[in-house]
Design an enzyme around this catalytic site. Structure first.
Site, PDB file in Angstrom:
ATOM      1  N   SER A 119       0.978  -1.092   0.469  1.00  0.00           N
ATOM      2  CA  SER A 119       0.202  -0.363   0.036  1.00  0.00           C
ATOM      3  C   SER A 119       0.819   1.387   0.293  1.00  0.00           C
ATOM      4  CB  SER A 119      -0.965   0.311   0.933  1.00  0.00           C
ATOM      5  OG  SER A 119      -1.935  -1.023   1.300  1.00  0.00           O
ATOM      6  N   HIS A 140      -1.589  -3.300  -6.735  1.00  0.00           N
ATOM      7  CA  HIS A 140      -2.146  -2.204  -5.534  1.00  0.00           C
ATOM      8  C   HIS A 140      -3.447  -2.628  -6.069  1.00  0.00           C
ATOM      9  CE1 HIS A 140      -3.227   1.568  -2.264  1.00  0.00           C
ATOM     10  NE2 HIS A 140      -3.111  -0.486  -2.330  1.00  0.00           N
ATOM     11  N   GLU A 152      -4.676  -0.100  -8.875  1.00  0.00           N
ATOM     12  CA  GLU A 152      -3.081   0.390  -9.813  1.00  0.00           C
ATOM     13  C   GLU A 152      -2.274  -0.090 -10.300  1.00  0.00           C
ATOM     14  OE1 GLU A 152      -3.285   4.447  -6.577  1.00  0.00           O
ATOM     15  OE2 GLU A 152      -3.207   3.056  -5.627  1.00  0.00           O
ATOM     16  N   ASN A 190      -3.972   5.813  -1.951  1.00  0.00           N
ATOM     17  CA  ASN A 190      -3.893   6.158  -0.591  1.00  0.00           C
ATOM     18  C   ASN A 190      -3.166   7.443  -0.496  1.00  0.00           C
ATOM     19  OD1 ASN A 190      -4.787   3.660  -0.076  1.00  0.00           O
ATOM     20  ND2 ASN A 190      -2.731   2.598  -0.126  1.00  0.00           N
TER      21      ASN A 190
HETATM   22  P1  NAD Z   1      -2.817  -9.475   6.356  1.00  0.00           P
HETATM   23  O1  NAD Z   1      -2.458  -8.944   7.516  1.00  0.00           O
HETATM   24  O2  NAD Z   1      -4.726  -9.883   6.777  1.00  0.00           O
HETATM   25  O3  NAD Z   1      -2.389 -10.195   6.119  1.00  0.00           O
HETATM   26  C1  NAD Z   1      -1.086 -10.784   5.463  1.00  0.00           C
HETATM   27  C2  NAD Z   1      -0.156 -12.163   5.909  1.00  0.00           C
HETATM   28  O4  NAD Z   1       1.178 -12.061   5.837  1.00  0.00           O
HETATM   29  C3  NAD Z   1      -0.323 -12.860   6.894  1.00  0.00           C
HETATM   30  O5  NAD Z   1      -1.578 -13.871   6.858  1.00  0.00           O
HETATM   31  C4  NAD Z   1       0.853 -12.605   7.188  1.00  0.00           C
HETATM   32  O6  NAD Z   1       0.746 -13.963   7.437  1.00  0.00           O
HETATM   33  C5  NAD Z   1       1.554 -13.127   6.117  1.00  0.00           C
HETATM   34  N1  NAD Z   1       3.239 -13.225   6.133  1.00  0.00           N
HETATM   35  C6  NAD Z   1       3.211 -12.297   7.120  1.00  0.00           C
HETATM   36  N2  NAD Z   1       4.768 -13.002   7.052  1.00  0.00           N
HETATM   37  C7  NAD Z   1       4.286 -13.057   5.726  1.00  0.00           C
HETATM   38  C8  NAD Z   1       5.923 -14.176   5.419  1.00  0.00           C
HETATM   39  N3  NAD Z   1       7.296 -13.793   5.285  1.00  0.00           N
HETATM   40  N4  NAD Z   1       5.833 -14.755   4.240  1.00  0.00           N
HETATM   41  C9  NAD Z   1       4.884 -15.223   4.056  1.00  0.00           C
HETATM   42  N5  NAD Z   1       2.969 -14.769   4.455  1.00  0.00           N
HETATM   43  C10 NAD Z   1       3.946 -13.425   5.488  1.00  0.00           C
HETATM   44  O7  NAD Z   1      -3.122  -8.254   5.632  1.00  0.00           O
HETATM   45  P2  NAD Z   1      -3.628  -7.242   4.430  1.00  0.00           P
HETATM   46  O8  NAD Z   1      -4.197  -6.399   4.505  1.00  0.00           O
HETATM   47  O9  NAD Z   1      -3.686  -8.658   3.641  1.00  0.00           O
HETATM   48  O10 NAD Z   1      -2.219  -7.014   3.530  1.00  0.00           O
HETATM   49  C11 NAD Z   1      -1.483  -7.188   2.723  1.00  0.00           C
HETATM   50  C12 NAD Z   1      -0.831  -6.894   1.740  1.00  0.00           C
HETATM   51  O11 NAD Z   1      -1.685  -5.794   0.930  1.00  0.00           O
HETATM   52  C13 NAD Z   1       0.239  -5.627   2.558  1.00  0.00           C
HETATM   53  O12 NAD Z   1       1.422  -4.945   2.035  1.00  0.00           O
HETATM   54  C14 NAD Z   1      -0.950  -4.442   2.815  1.00  0.00           C
HETATM   55  O13 NAD Z   1      -0.584  -2.952   2.835  1.00  0.00           O
HETATM   56  C15 NAD Z   1      -1.566  -4.245   1.143  1.00  0.00           C
HETATM   57  N6  NAD Z   1      -2.797  -4.043   1.131  1.00  0.00           N
HETATM   58  C16 NAD Z   1      -4.330  -3.917   2.565  1.00  0.00           C
HETATM   59  C17 NAD Z   1      -5.370  -3.613   1.676  1.00  0.00           C
HETATM   60  C18 NAD Z   1      -5.734  -3.178   2.151  1.00  0.00           C
HETATM   61  O14 NAD Z   1      -7.514  -2.631   2.819  1.00  0.00           O
HETATM   62  N7  NAD Z   1      -6.278  -4.361   3.386  1.00  0.00           N
HETATM   63  C19 NAD Z   1      -6.013  -3.388   0.491  1.00  0.00           C
HETATM   64  C20 NAD Z   1      -4.752  -2.764   0.258  1.00  0.00           C
HETATM   65  C21 NAD Z   1      -3.154  -3.317  -0.466  1.00  0.00           C
END
Ligand code: NAD
Length: 283
Positions: A119, A140, A152, A190
């Protein structure tokens, strides 16, 4: 280049959503997470989503079963070696992402494009972790992935035209509308959205209005479908804090400082929907 096998790293809310829409578009998906519990949750959440779509007559039982059959969860990175395209969607922490990319660099096919769903982390900076920076790009997605149309596509300083073209085509294949953005803190959405959420948290922290009043103000006064505090709970307060921290650091402008209440809620583990407690309580 046709993407037939997709690898996803991180089976959290974003990884699960990307897996669902990609498998629904006929692509084989292998999704890796280091936590077995995340992999189990991912499978049951996709099942639940697909069951809802069947109940609403949006897809058939056959579509549901076919989509599920194309998704394989694993706690081993090695099977992603066969992927044509890999999306990193792990926790928003630059060190975690750099370490994952180093590991992925060892196993991926030479022609495989690697994208990060970050993000806020600089795509140019993440690309420097890889030997093959031209094949690295930002992709993204938005939450919840099955419902949100936009992706994006972020071009780092070394991203190749080929990687941009393949990623745009892939986004369209899975039913998304891509926009191309140059690498910059917070990209487009964002940079506008998360400071607005942060400002709403300042309002709550200062006692200007209740959480319900702040959300009502923005749904009814600005015609937003969701109030900023409910949206923060949906995104995840840890992710909101990570984005504000990057904007604050990279622009060096105090207008981006994270609200103290946001920091405190993250410290308390109240991360929003994913922990059942954020500004609101979820069952
Ligand atoms: P989340 O916390 O739901 O999931 C993250 C996952 O990553 C977890 O299951 C965790 O176990 C896993 N993880 C952590 N370290 C790891 C590793 N070394 N190897 C493999 N897996 C690992 O988070 P999310 O909301 O799914 O966000 C994930 C990414 O997407 C982030 O970069 C976030 O910024 C981005 N993002 C989130 C949103 C949102 O609205 N939540 C929107 C766009 C982008």
């Amino acid at each position: 280049m046709k993407i037939e096998a997709l690898g996803i790293i991180g089976a959290g809310q974003m990884g699960s959503g990307i897996a669902q829409v990609s498998a629904a578009a006929g692509i084989d998906v292998i999704i890796y997470d280091l936590n077995a519990s995340s992999v189990e949750r991912m499978v049951s959440s996709i099942e639940l989503n697909l069951d809802r779509l069947v109940a609403k007559d949006k897809i058939s039982w056959q579509d549901r079963d076919g989509t599920l059959a194309r998704i394989v969860g694993t706690t081993d990175l090695a099977p992603l070696a066969g992927a044509d395209f890999i999306i990193e969607a792990a926790t928003e922490d630059v060190r975690i992402k750099q370490s994952i990319l180093q590991d992925v660099g060892q196993i991926r096919k030479a022609e495989c494009i690697i994208a990060s769903n970050t993000s806020s982390v600089s795509i140019t900076k993440l690309a420097a972790t890889l030997k093959d920076a031209p094949n690295f790009i930002g992709m993204h997605f938005f939450n919840p992935v099955p419902a949100m149309g936009l992706v994006e596509i972020i071009r780092g300083i070394r991203t190749s035209d080929h990687a941009v073209a393949v990623t745009i085509e892939f986004a369209k294949t899975i039913g998304k509308t891509p926009i191309l953005v140059n690498n910059s803190p917070g990209f487009v959405v964002n940079r506008v959205l998360v400071p607005m959420i942060n400002e709403a948290i300042f309002l709550l922290q200062e006692g200007v209005a209740s959480k319900e009043a702040i959300d009502a103000a923005m749904t009814m006064g600005a015609n937003h479908p969701l109030g900023p505090l409910k949206l923060a709970d949906l995104i995840g307060l840890d992710t909101c804090l990570a984005i504000m921290t990057v904007l604050h650091r990279d622009f060096g402008d105090s207008k981006y400082r994270p609200a103290k209440l946001l920091q405190e809620m993250v410290d308390a583990g109240q991360l929003g929907r994913k922990t059942s407690q954020g500004f609101y309580t979820y069952q």
